[in-house]
Scaffold this active site. Structure first.
Site, PDB file in Angstrom:
ATOM      1  CD  GLU A 200      -2.810  -0.772   2.599  1.00 22.85           C
ATOM      2  OE1 GLU A 200      -2.452   0.016   3.497  1.00 22.85           O
ATOM      3  OE2 GLU A 200      -3.749  -1.549   2.714  1.00 22.85           O
ATOM      4  NE  ARG A 300     -11.138  -8.714  16.359  1.00 22.46           N
ATOM      5  CZ  ARG A 300     -10.614  -7.545  16.696  1.00 22.46           C
ATOM      6  NH1 ARG A 300     -11.202  -6.795  17.617  1.00 22.46           N
ATOM      7  NH2 ARG A 300      -9.524  -7.087  16.125  1.00 22.46           N
TER       8      ARG A 300
END
Ligand code: ADP
Ligand code: ADP
Ligand code: MG
Length: 678
Positions: A200, A300
């Site tokens: 990236e 989560r």
């Protein structure tokens, strides 16, 4: 709603889930390892099942044992908390196969978001903005190098399977790429068993802003606004807040909608977080110019979910249980609102002045600020430990989370500072004092947020002593005198006046401030006053010592008011052996009161011994017997508390013998190798 659930986790998150379950009338089953037999989370649940040894792979990661515990106790669902099995697709499938509800997203969503590269491909299709980069399957080093050159430096190499801040390498220039790639792949294969990487663009001075999302099984999906988690060390969060300072309603809506699109792209159900990296081309002054890019989705409940609870007034664990039992989301997007500002501080057992090295030990003293566990409380404490418990090397180093809420950011900041001041921990190193420095720094107070804040502000954050040495010594001496008076049956509440009226009499103490020895003398004057002298010679500080003591508020520690040499403070002093922990409203400091008699036989230097800084596992040795080494040279690598630590030579010398082999488990203080000094 379920009648009974099993909580497949430990520590604060297990306690957190148990609290909501209890409020909803849902029975709870705890699971625990050997090390956790008497842990707080076991007491917080209605039943508990022992599932194995202390190491996570012998207990909290053993799904057969956990599924068997659920079946034996008649639990209908399993809450995985965070970490451990929470993002394990196979475990989610195994729950379903065993007829149990996994309180989390569908296994397919965990899989889709599990690998950073795969998830980016999906996000590209869903038109969620991505950081410019390469996330293809071709891992040929030459191709990766060409991609990095194309993207332009600096770049970030990331392990696709990575998490927890591990498996990342920033590269500044093309020449450094090959070496960084090799090292990143090594770490990735060791830590995650998968060496695929993506590349990236390295965003300069970015902010980390994430969106809490929630989906249900009826096709609804909403966002519960943002959290700013820019204050990080080692790519790990330290302080988190909501809402993000400078956020505009327009940008919030765009980020929220992008996050919902991301969640919908994987048919998300339950609580999830979409993490964005945010570029600030206009600097802190122009937050309206912020540009956001998808980084990853955590499938989560997240550590920092309480700040979202504080600004929305909602209980996200309640939402998780409702959604998992088939109910629709309790609120629609239009019904969700932000009230006030919340900040969370992660209190960890670690040493900020030594590269945040995790610490282990016993919480001899663990005092919390006045708090409640109510979602919108001014001060909330979420923890999984009690006074007397130990922070062991088996699990992570988080001791507690302190969450504050105020009408404004300024009010929340002031509450956090006060709450940190009232957090007294003795027995192991913590980051409490460091957090106060961050909270009080101009950069944080003015919300000049980016992920390099800690690094950039290091001059005001590290090695700071908020209490002067003379004042800390004065407080420790006062504590000693009050304690003596109490044990001698004198009235401890009387003032120093008239304390001793006969003749001048001098008493000697010896203090130790790190490496410097500090002579301290206390003169009892004719008029009953006390005169304290800290240090000797030119740098000595001398003056009248006065103090008042109030009934001990904490075991063995008096609430003192101490004045010395033109400075005064309230103080609570906890003695831990010879070490005096001085807590004051402006901060804490430790001084060592040396017992002169006890040390009369001590010998001098220790020589070139090399010991383990904490219990853990030997990963590798960089040297062998016979090697000549120079001071500071890396000798061995240890792994403990989910981190690697390099042991460096304390002096020049020659390696005589290696005392362990890679893979060996070693105790704290164990000698790893013998070094003959040069
Ligand atoms: P977050 O963005 O929520 O901090 P991380 O990926 O850093 O997410 O990890 C989530 C949390 O899970 C960590 O902060 C840590 O407290 C917990 N965790 C992960 N692995 C373990 C473990 N082996 N033992 C205990 N806690 C763990
Ligand atoms: P993890 O799975 O370990 O949480 P993330 O991909 O979420 O990994 O990144 C963790 C942190 O690393 C971010 O919060 C941010 O501080 C930093 N980071 C990640 N990607 C970039 C990037 N492209 N440019 C600059 N910093 C980044
Ligand atoms: Mg992340």
């Amino acid at each position: 709603m379920f009648k009974k659930i099993l909580i497949a986790n430990r520590g604060e998150i297990a306690c957190r889930v148990a609290a909501t379950a209890r409020r909803l009338g849902v029975k709870t089953v705890a699971v625990y390892s050997d090390a956790d037999a008497s842990a707080k989370h076991v007491a917080a649940c209605d039943e508990a099942v022992h599932i194995g040894g202390s190491a996570p792979k012998e207990s909290y990661l053993r799904w057969e044992a956990i599924l068997a515990a659920a079946q034996a106790t008649g639990a209908q669902a399993i809450h995985p908390g965070y970490g451990f099995l929470s993002e394990n697709e196979d475990f989610a499938n195994a729950c379903a196969a065993a007829g149990l509800v996994f309180i989390g997203p569908p296994a397919s969503a965990i899989k889709d978001m599990g690998l950073k590269a795969e998830s980016k491909r999906l996000m590209e299709q869903a038109q969620v903005p991505l950081v410019p980069g390469y996330h293809g399957a071709n891992q040929d080093p030459a191709l990766l190098q060409a991609e990095a050159d194309r993207i332009g430096y600096p770049v970030l190499i990331k392990a696709s399977a990575g998490g927890g801040g591990k498996g990342m390498r920033a590269v500044d220039k093309s020449e450094d790429f090959a070496a960084a790639l090799a090292s990143c792949k090594r770490e990735a294969i060791n830590s995650f068993g998968d060496d695929a990487v993506l590349i990236e663009k390295y965003v300069q001075r970015p902010r980390h802003i994430e969106i809490q999302v929630f989906g249900d099984t009826h096709g609804h999906c909403v966002y519960l606004f943002e959290r700013d988690c820019s204050v990080q060390r080692r790519h790990q969060k330290v302080l988190e807040e909501a809402p993000a300072p400078g956020m505009t309603p327009e940008l919030r809506a765009r980020m929220g909608e992008a996050a919902v699109a991301a969640a919908r792209a994987v048919n998300y159900v339950g609580a999830g977080t979409v993490e964005f990296i945010v570029e600030q081309p206009g600097g802190y002054e122009h937050p309206e110019q912020m540009k956001f890019y998808f980084m990853e989705m955590n499938t989560r409940l997240q550590v920092e979910h309480p700040v979202t609870e504080a600004i929305t007034g909602l209980d996200l664990v309640e939402w998780q249980l409702r959604v998992a039992s088939g109910e629709p989301l309790p609120l629609t997007q239009d019904q969700l609102q932000i009230a006030g500002h919340a900040i969370e501080a992660r209190i960890c057992a670690e040493n900020p002045d030594n590269q945040f090295l995790p610490a282990t030990g016993t919480l001899h003293v663990y005092r919390k600020p006045a708090h409640s566990s109510f979602q919108r409380a001014d001060v909330r404490v979420d923890d999984g430990v009690r006074e007397g418990d130990t922070i062991s090397p088996f699990y992570d180093s988080m001791v507690a989370k302190l969450i504050v809420h105020g009408d404004t950011r300024e009010q929340a900041l002031a509450r956090l500072d006060e709450a940190l001041a009232q957090t007294h921990i003795v027995g192991l190193a913590t980051n409490v004092q460091f957090l106060r420095h961050v909270v009080r720094s101009d950069a944080f107070a003015q919300a000049q947020l980016d992920t390099a804040l800690i690094q950039r502000e290091q001059a005001v954050l590290f090695q700071q002593q908020p209490v002067s040495l003379p004042l800390a010594v004065a407080a420790a001496v006062a504590q000693t005198l009050v304690q003596e008076r109490a044990t001698q049956g004198q009235d401890p509440f009387s003032h120093t006046d008239g304390w001793r009226s006969h003749g001048v009499f001098t008493r000697r103490f010896a203090f130790d401030d790190g490496d410097a020895h500090l002579p301290v003398t206390l003169a009892y004057l004719h008029d009953g006053a006390l005169r304290l002298t800290v240090g000797a010679g030119e740098g000595a500080v001398t003056g009248p010592l006065t103090f008042q003591a109030q009934a001990p508020t904490e075991a063995g520690a008096w609430a003192l008011h101490v004045a010395f040499a033109g400075d005064s403070t309230r103080a609570t002093v906890h003695m831990q052996g010879e070490r005096a922990h001085v807590f004051t409203p402006r901060g804490a400091r430790q001084v060592v009161e040396v017992d002169l008699l006890a040390h009369s036989g001590d010998s001098g230097a220790e020589g070139g011994r090399l010991t383990a800084p904490m219990p853990g596992k030997v990963v590798s040795f960089a040297v062998q017997a016979g090697d000549k080494v120079s001071k500071g040279q890396p000798l061995a690598v240890m792994e403990a508390m989910k981190m690697e630590h390099t042991i460096a030579a304390p002096a020049d010398g020659e390696v005589v013998e290696l005392l362990y082999a890679p893979g060996d488990q070693v105790a704290e203080g164990a000698e790893l190798l013998k070094l003959a000094s040069a």
